[in-house]
Scaffold this active site. Sequence first.
Site, PDB file in Angstrom:
ATOM      1  N   ASN A   1       0.359  20.386 -21.075  1.00  0.00           N
ATOM      2  CA  ASN A   1      -0.048  19.614 -22.257  1.00  0.00           C
ATOM      3  C   ASN A   1       0.091  20.405 -23.551  1.00  0.00           C
ATOM      4  OD1 ASN A   1      -0.749  17.337 -20.788  1.00  0.00           O
ATOM      5  ND2 ASN A   1      -2.782  18.151 -20.356  1.00  0.00           N
TER       6      ASN A   1
ATOM      7  N   ARG B   1       0.809  -1.229   0.000  1.00  0.00           N
ATOM      8  CA  ARG B   1       0.000   0.000   0.000  1.00  0.00           C
ATOM      9  C   ARG B   1       0.839   1.275   0.000  1.00  0.00           C
ATOM     10  NH1 ARG B   1      -2.747  -3.372   3.276  1.00  0.00           N
ATOM     11  NH2 ARG B   1      -4.518  -4.300   2.224  1.00  0.00           N
TER      12      ARG B   1
ATOM     13  N   ARG C   1      -2.160  22.667 -14.223  1.00  0.00           N
ATOM     14  CA  ARG C   1      -1.242  21.633 -14.714  1.00  0.00           C
ATOM     15  C   ARG C   1      -1.490  21.304 -16.191  1.00  0.00           C
ATOM     16  NH1 ARG C   1       1.142  16.597 -11.133  1.00  0.00           N
ATOM     17  NH2 ARG C   1       2.368  15.710 -12.801  1.00  0.00           N
TER      18      ARG C   1
ATOM     19  N   GLU D   1      10.373  19.027 -25.262  1.00  0.00           N
ATOM     20  CA  GLU D   1       9.752  19.357 -23.969  1.00  0.00           C
ATOM     21  C   GLU D   1      10.420  20.602 -23.374  1.00  0.00           C
ATOM     22  OE1 GLU D   1       7.140  17.566 -23.049  1.00  0.00           O
ATOM     23  OE2 GLU D   1       7.409  15.644 -24.065  1.00  0.00           O
TER      24      GLU D   1
ATOM     25  N   LYS E   1       8.361  23.149 -13.792  1.00  0.00           N
ATOM     26  CA  LYS E   1       7.394  22.071 -13.583  1.00  0.00           C
ATOM     27  C   LYS E   1       7.010  21.995 -12.104  1.00  0.00           C
ATOM     28  CE  LYS E   1       5.715  17.550 -14.505  1.00  0.00           C
ATOM     29  NZ  LYS E   1       5.755  16.310 -15.233  1.00  0.00           N
TER      30      LYS E   1
ATOM     31  N   HIS F   1       7.455  10.485 -29.528  1.00  0.00           N
ATOM     32  CA  HIS F   1       6.689  11.438 -28.723  1.00  0.00           C
ATOM     33  C   HIS F   1       7.202  12.878 -28.879  1.00  0.00           C
ATOM     34  CE1 HIS F   1       4.361  12.997 -25.379  1.00  0.00           C
ATOM     35  NE2 HIS F   1       5.471  13.494 -24.874  1.00  0.00           N
TER      36      HIS F   1
ATOM     37  N   LYS G   1       3.365  11.703 -11.209  1.00  0.00           N
ATOM     38  CA  LYS G   1       2.470  10.850 -11.997  1.00  0.00           C
ATOM     39  C   LYS G   1       3.195   9.546 -12.298  1.00  0.00           C
ATOM     40  CE  LYS G   1      -0.430  14.041 -14.628  1.00  0.00           C
ATOM     41  NZ  LYS G   1      -0.806  14.414 -16.000  1.00  0.00           N
TER      42      LYS G   1
ATOM     43  N   HIS H   1      -0.434  13.829 -29.290  1.00  0.00           N
ATOM     44  CA  HIS H   1      -0.931  12.480 -28.990  1.00  0.00           C
ATOM     45  C   HIS H   1      -1.715  11.909 -30.166  1.00  0.00           C
ATOM     46  CE1 HIS H   1      -0.661  13.153 -24.382  1.00  0.00           C
ATOM     47  NE2 HIS H   1       0.423  12.544 -24.848  1.00  0.00           N
TER      48      HIS H   1
ATOM     49  N   HIS I   1       0.619  18.756 -26.788  1.00  0.00           N
ATOM     50  CA  HIS I   1       0.397  17.334 -26.548  1.00  0.00           C
ATOM     51  C   HIS I   1      -0.938  16.822 -27.065  1.00  0.00           C
ATOM     52  CE1 HIS I   1       4.029  17.557 -24.237  1.00  0.00           C
ATOM     53  NE2 HIS I   1       3.974  16.272 -23.926  1.00  0.00           N
TER      54      HIS I   1
ATOM     55  N   GLU J   1      -3.789  17.931 -11.406  1.00  0.00           N
ATOM     56  CA  GLU J   1      -4.323  18.380 -12.684  1.00  0.00           C
ATOM     57  C   GLU J   1      -5.782  18.797 -12.603  1.00  0.00           C
ATOM     58  OE1 GLU J   1      -2.640  16.383 -16.014  1.00  0.00           O
ATOM     59  OE2 GLU J   1      -3.943  17.387 -17.434  1.00  0.00           O
TER      60      GLU J   1
HETATM   61  N1  LIG Z   1       4.967  10.537 -15.413  1.00  0.00           N
HETATM   62  C1  LIG Z   1       4.955  11.590 -16.192  1.00  0.00           C
HETATM   63  O1  LIG Z   1       4.611  12.696 -15.771  1.00  0.00           O
HETATM   64  C2  LIG Z   1       5.379  11.443 -17.600  1.00  0.00           C
HETATM   65  C3  LIG Z   1       5.617  12.587 -18.380  1.00  0.00           C
HETATM   66  C4  LIG Z   1       6.071  12.395 -19.674  1.00  0.00           C
HETATM   67  C5  LIG Z   1       6.297  11.119 -20.173  1.00  0.00           C
HETATM   68  N2  LIG Z   1       6.061  10.044 -19.398  1.00  0.00           N
HETATM   69  C6  LIG Z   1       6.322   8.684 -19.891  1.00  0.00           C
HETATM   70  O2  LIG Z   1       7.704   8.569 -20.135  1.00  0.00           O
HETATM   71  C7  LIG Z   1       7.911   7.548 -21.106  1.00  0.00           C
HETATM   72  C8  LIG Z   1       8.973   7.992 -22.087  1.00  0.00           C
HETATM   73  O3  LIG Z   1      10.167   8.222 -21.389  1.00  0.00           O
HETATM   74  P1  LIG Z   1      11.596   8.062 -22.076  1.00  0.00           P
HETATM   75  O4  LIG Z   1      11.584   8.740 -23.381  1.00  0.00           O
HETATM   76  O5  LIG Z   1      12.600   8.445 -21.071  1.00  0.00           O
HETATM   77  O6  LIG Z   1      11.608   6.492 -22.402  1.00  0.00           O
HETATM   78  P2  LIG Z   1      12.513   5.254 -21.943  1.00  0.00           P
HETATM   79  O7  LIG Z   1      12.521   5.122 -20.483  1.00  0.00           O
HETATM   80  O8  LIG Z   1      12.033   4.090 -22.708  1.00  0.00           O
HETATM   81  O9  LIG Z   1      13.963   5.650 -22.458  1.00  0.00           O
HETATM   82  C9  LIG Z   1      14.213   5.808 -23.834  1.00  0.00           C
HETATM   83  C10 LIG Z   1      15.365   4.917 -24.297  1.00  0.00           C
HETATM   84  O10 LIG Z   1      16.609   5.431 -23.811  1.00  0.00           O
HETATM   85  C11 LIG Z   1      17.348   4.389 -23.154  1.00  0.00           C
HETATM   86  N3  LIG Z   1      18.152   5.074 -22.127  1.00  0.00           N
HETATM   87  C12 LIG Z   1      17.704   5.677 -21.018  1.00  0.00           C
HETATM   88  N4  LIG Z   1      18.701   6.346 -20.430  1.00  0.00           N
HETATM   89  C13 LIG Z   1      19.812   6.138 -21.150  1.00  0.00           C
HETATM   90  C14 LIG Z   1      21.157   6.601 -21.066  1.00  0.00           C
HETATM   91  N5  LIG Z   1      21.523   7.479 -20.136  1.00  0.00           N
HETATM   92  N6  LIG Z   1      22.038   6.168 -21.984  1.00  0.00           N
HETATM   93  C15 LIG Z   1      21.630   5.340 -22.994  1.00  0.00           C
HETATM   94  N7  LIG Z   1      20.389   4.897 -23.152  1.00  0.00           N
HETATM   95  C16 LIG Z   1      19.474   5.305 -22.236  1.00  0.00           C
HETATM   96  C17 LIG Z   1      16.300   3.451 -22.650  1.00  0.00           C
HETATM   97  O11 LIG Z   1      16.842   2.174 -22.452  1.00  0.00           O
HETATM   98  C18 LIG Z   1      15.291   3.488 -23.797  1.00  0.00           C
HETATM   99  O12 LIG Z   1      15.729   2.634 -24.808  1.00  0.00           O
HETATM  100  C19 LIG Z   1       6.573   7.263 -21.744  1.00  0.00           C
HETATM  101  O13 LIG Z   1       6.110   6.017 -21.317  1.00  0.00           O
HETATM  102  C20 LIG Z   1       5.659   8.364 -21.201  1.00  0.00           C
HETATM  103  O14 LIG Z   1       4.336   7.952 -21.043  1.00  0.00           O
HETATM  104  C21 LIG Z   1       5.620  10.181 -18.124  1.00  0.00           C
HETATM  105 ZN   LIG Z   2       5.586  14.988 -23.438  1.00  0.00          ZN
END
Ligand SMILES: NC(=O)c1ccc[n+]([C@@H]2O[C@H](COP(=O)([O-])OP(=O)(O)OC[C@H]3O[C@@H](n4cnc5c(N)ncnc54)[C@H](O)[C@@H]3O)[C@@H](O)[C@H]2O)c1
Ligand SMILES: [Zn+2]
Length: 364
Positions: free
Chosen positions: A248, A124, A244, A188, A230, A267, A146, A255, A251, A240
């Site tokens: 977007n 939990r 917040r 971003e 942020k 993305h 999030k 999306h 976005h 949100e």
């Molecule tokens: N929680 C939130 O507020 C929020 C906001 C925006 C996006 N997201 C989520 O984030 C995700 C996308 O994140 P991302 O783009 O970081 O994706 P990811 O975690 O898949 O990383 C992208 C790629 O980079 C590689 N990688 C990571 N760090 C590395 C490094 N230092 N050196 C070499 N390779 C590395 C990973 O293995 C992967 O292949 C999506 O699922 C999205 O929904 C969440």
């Molecule tokens: Zn984004």
Amino acid sequence: MKLMENLKVQLEERSYDIIIAAGVLKKVNEVLADFAAARRCLIVTDSNVQPLYESTLKLGLAEIGAETADYVYPAGEEHKTPETVVDICRKGVRSGLDRKSLIVALGGGVCGDMAGFAAAMYMRGIGFIQIPTTLLSMVDSSVGGKTGTDLPEGKNLIGAFWQPQIVVIDPETLKTLPAEEVCCGLAEVVKYGMILDEEFFSLLEKNIDKLKSLDMGFYTKIIRRCCELKAEVVSKDEREGGLRAILNYGHTFGHALELLSNFEVAHGKAVSMGMAIAAELAADTGRISKELAERQNALLKKLDLPVKAPAGFDAEEVYNAMMQDKKTLGKIIRVVLPDAIGKVSIVKGLEKDIVTKAIRKCCE
Ligand SMILES: NC(=O)c1ccc[n+]([C@@H]2O[C@H](COP(=O)([O-])OP(=O)(O)OC[C@H]3O[C@@H](n4cnc5c(N)ncnc54)[C@H](O)[C@@H]3O)[C@@H](O)[C@H]2O)c1
Ligand SMILES: [Zn+2]
């Protein structure tokens, strides 16, 4: 080590620090001493990040007497599933994690979202630490609480608000990140300038070289500013309710483009095109001048980000996909549009024709 760069996310009893410093990963024993000393920690990471940075993290944690276990999933969004999240929890049980233990996310947004969600559910709710290693996760997903995972029916459909106890950002880790991923993260970064800070936007315009050459001093500074912006938004609107939603920007359209491309369009690139559409729409509706829209697009282009959707997108289909978005509340179209560089408004109820016209102009 002098931690010049820490910041606080103000959320009453859930407040936490964000530490940003090049090389800080080698000093986790210092920065995590108050959190992880003598605790059991489950490190969650992916198959790309594990060989690069896990041993450094483990070493640091061992120095402060933390016992570590790890859960390594195959890299990629396709592994952002409820099954992986449950697996993380099961590994936690097998590793003897109790209510005082921690989950440590070492990786990009996929890692942080799933590790955070597992932490929110495990017994939990247990403590969790974010160590983001992609530009996107440093400036966006690691801050704000999030967490969640995708379902076969759609992205990020289940999750929880679960704030980390601390976020540790080492910009040095960007040196191993594929250039495409850095580029996507920059969309971003530009977004923050557009929605909240003209001075920051100008700083980006003047430092394209530093952005392209991964200048560590400059990245430390811009990551800090993005996190600060942020954090401010999240502190005012944790769940949100209103403000917040400005995050977007780009976005809603983005999306839709991601969805229609079957996620072939990355993305960050989709967000870049989405910002171009939003600026076009703002110009068409007289909120901003054409020149201002151009100024945004010029910066995006200099950073190798697209301002036009690839051939084959139909404006009407993009519009329809947008209306399916879970964030398009009650089917009333709601988009974030610029009023100036550094200022946006949430605009509701625009006519379909005017929206599709702007989309059409941004399709090749
Ligand atoms: N929680 C939130 O507020 C929020 C906001 C925006 C996006 N997201 C989520 O984030 C995700 C996308 O994140 P991302 O783009 O970081 O994706 P990811 O975690 O898949 O990383 C992208 C790629 O980079 C590689 N990688 C990571 N760090 C590395 C490094 N230092 N050196 C070499 N390779 C590395 C990973 O293995 C992967 O292949 C999506 O699922 C999205 O929904 C969440
Ligand atoms: Zn984004």
